[in-house]
Design an enzyme around this catalytic site. Sequence first.
Site, PDB file in Angstrom:
ATOM      1  N   SER A   1      63.530   4.349   6.257  1.00 27.95           N
ATOM      2  CA  SER A   1      63.489   5.071   7.519  1.00 27.95           C
ATOM      3  C   SER A   1      62.648   4.268   8.480  1.00 27.95           C
ATOM      4  O   SER A   1      61.792   3.475   8.081  1.00 27.95           O
ATOM      5  CB  SER A   1      62.874   6.466   7.310  1.00 27.95           C
ATOM      6  OG  SER A   1      62.479   7.032   8.527  1.00 27.95           O
ATOM      7  N   LYS A   2      62.889   4.490   9.779  1.00 31.03           N
ATOM      8  CA  LYS A   2      62.035   3.827  10.769  1.00 31.03           C
ATOM      9  C   LYS A   2      60.599   4.306  10.675  1.00 31.03           C
ATOM     10  O   LYS A   2      59.687   3.701  11.233  1.00 31.03           O
ATOM     11  CB  LYS A   2      62.600   4.048  12.175  1.00 31.03           C
ATOM     12  CG  LYS A   2      63.905   3.289  12.421  1.00 31.03           C
ATOM     13  CD  LYS A   2      64.335   3.407  13.869  1.00 31.03           C
ATOM     14  CE  LYS A   2      65.564   2.541  14.145  1.00 31.03           C
ATOM     15  NZ  LYS A   2      66.790   3.089  13.560  1.00 31.03           N
ATOM     16  N   ARG A   3      60.378   5.405   9.935  1.00 27.51           N
ATOM     17  CA  ARG A   3      59.004   5.865   9.714  1.00 27.51           C
ATOM     18  C   ARG A   3      58.277   5.015   8.676  1.00 27.51           C
ATOM     19  O   ARG A   3      57.056   5.082   8.561  1.00 27.51           O
ATOM     20  CB  ARG A   3      59.009   7.336   9.273  1.00 27.51           C
ATOM     21  CG  ARG A   3      59.471   8.301  10.349  1.00 27.51           C
ATOM     22  CD  ARG A   3      59.334   9.737   9.882  1.00 27.51           C
ATOM     23  NE  ARG A   3      60.208  10.030   8.768  1.00 27.51           N
ATOM     24  CZ  ARG A   3      61.464  10.445   8.892  1.00 27.51           C
ATOM     25  NH1 ARG A   3      61.984  10.602  10.090  1.00 27.51           N
ATOM     26  NH2 ARG A   3      62.205  10.706   7.828  1.00 27.51           N
ATOM     27  N   ASP A   4      59.044   4.225   7.889  1.00 28.16           N
ATOM     28  CA  ASP A   4      58.433   3.331   6.916  1.00 28.16           C
ATOM     29  C   ASP A   4      57.934   2.093   7.642  1.00 28.16           C
ATOM     30  O   ASP A   4      58.602   1.056   7.688  1.00 28.16           O
ATOM     31  CB  ASP A   4      59.442   2.923   5.826  1.00 28.16           C
ATOM     32  CG  ASP A   4      59.811   4.089   4.934  1.00 28.16           C
ATOM     33  OD1 ASP A   4      58.898   4.851   4.562  1.00 28.16           O
ATOM     34  OD2 ASP A   4      61.000   4.232   4.614  1.00 28.16           O
TER      35      ASP A   4
END
Length: 314
Positions: free
Chosen positions: A249-252
């Site tokens: 995810s772009k949150r990673d």
Amino acid sequence: MTVGRFAPSPSGRIHLGNILCCLLAWLSARQKGGTVVLRIEDLDSARCPRRYADQMIQDLRWLGLDWDRGPEVSGPDEPYFQSQRSALYQAALDRLEAQGLVYPCFCTRAELHAAGAPHREDGLTVYAGTCRNLTPTQRAERSARRPPALRLRVPDKEVSFIDGHMGPCTENLERDCGDFLLRRSDGMFAYQLAVVVDDAAMGVTEVVRGADLLSSTPRQLYLYQLLDRTPPEFIHFPLLLAPDGRRLSKRDADAGLDSLRNRVTAEELLGTLAALAGFHPSGEPASAAELLGEFSWETVPREDIRLPAHLFES
């Protein structure tokens, strides 16, 4: 001539899965002597501010993945930002409405995801057709309370295709996805409609993307049929997973280029991804151009790929 494309959504810094998608799409088109289009899928302007798109363009140039038509490169099918292409989507929607296939849907998010709603094996909700047969009076009453989304009425029909990497696929539109969104209640056009309109308008003949979008292909093929446009070849590849098996995810943040550019060169990153994709066994640093001679869909795995832990180390 092959026309491939990379169509990222700039909702954050691109991660390794996005980079692999761009690399495979670029290699597949370039190896055939084809054209590469870069399209920015920023339909959701609140989640996709322009600064993310600008950073994404810089990252792709750092990686050495160029394009022939797209932002910063003139072309016959401009603009290359979906946020600037709404008139095209509206024209397609009008065409579908003229065929009597579009109806308003007043279901809330909570109603759509209620426990009793039908679900597919992969957990996705299948629309139950709640608003499909509302009377004109019922529609007027509900319109007074909330603006509707717009859905496409689908038939009980099997759609089959041969994916360029995953092989034969079949879905029943009514059973496996149900009537799907064309425009949200806030007026934003849905992905399924926008991607078909854009790929058709830009003459795309080959779509390379992650296997998480494989199930959307029958819906898109149906739209191509209704809009009387020729569909591209679809080629889906396995997803990259974090070392613990999670989807990226772009949150990673550690899997994003903001972290990786401080630790590895573009050639090191591309060499590692090409090794994971099965066509660069040495894993040695390599430019995208150097990988052209090695690339083959035959060696790309069909099962999801776990990333090595060192790519997540800060």
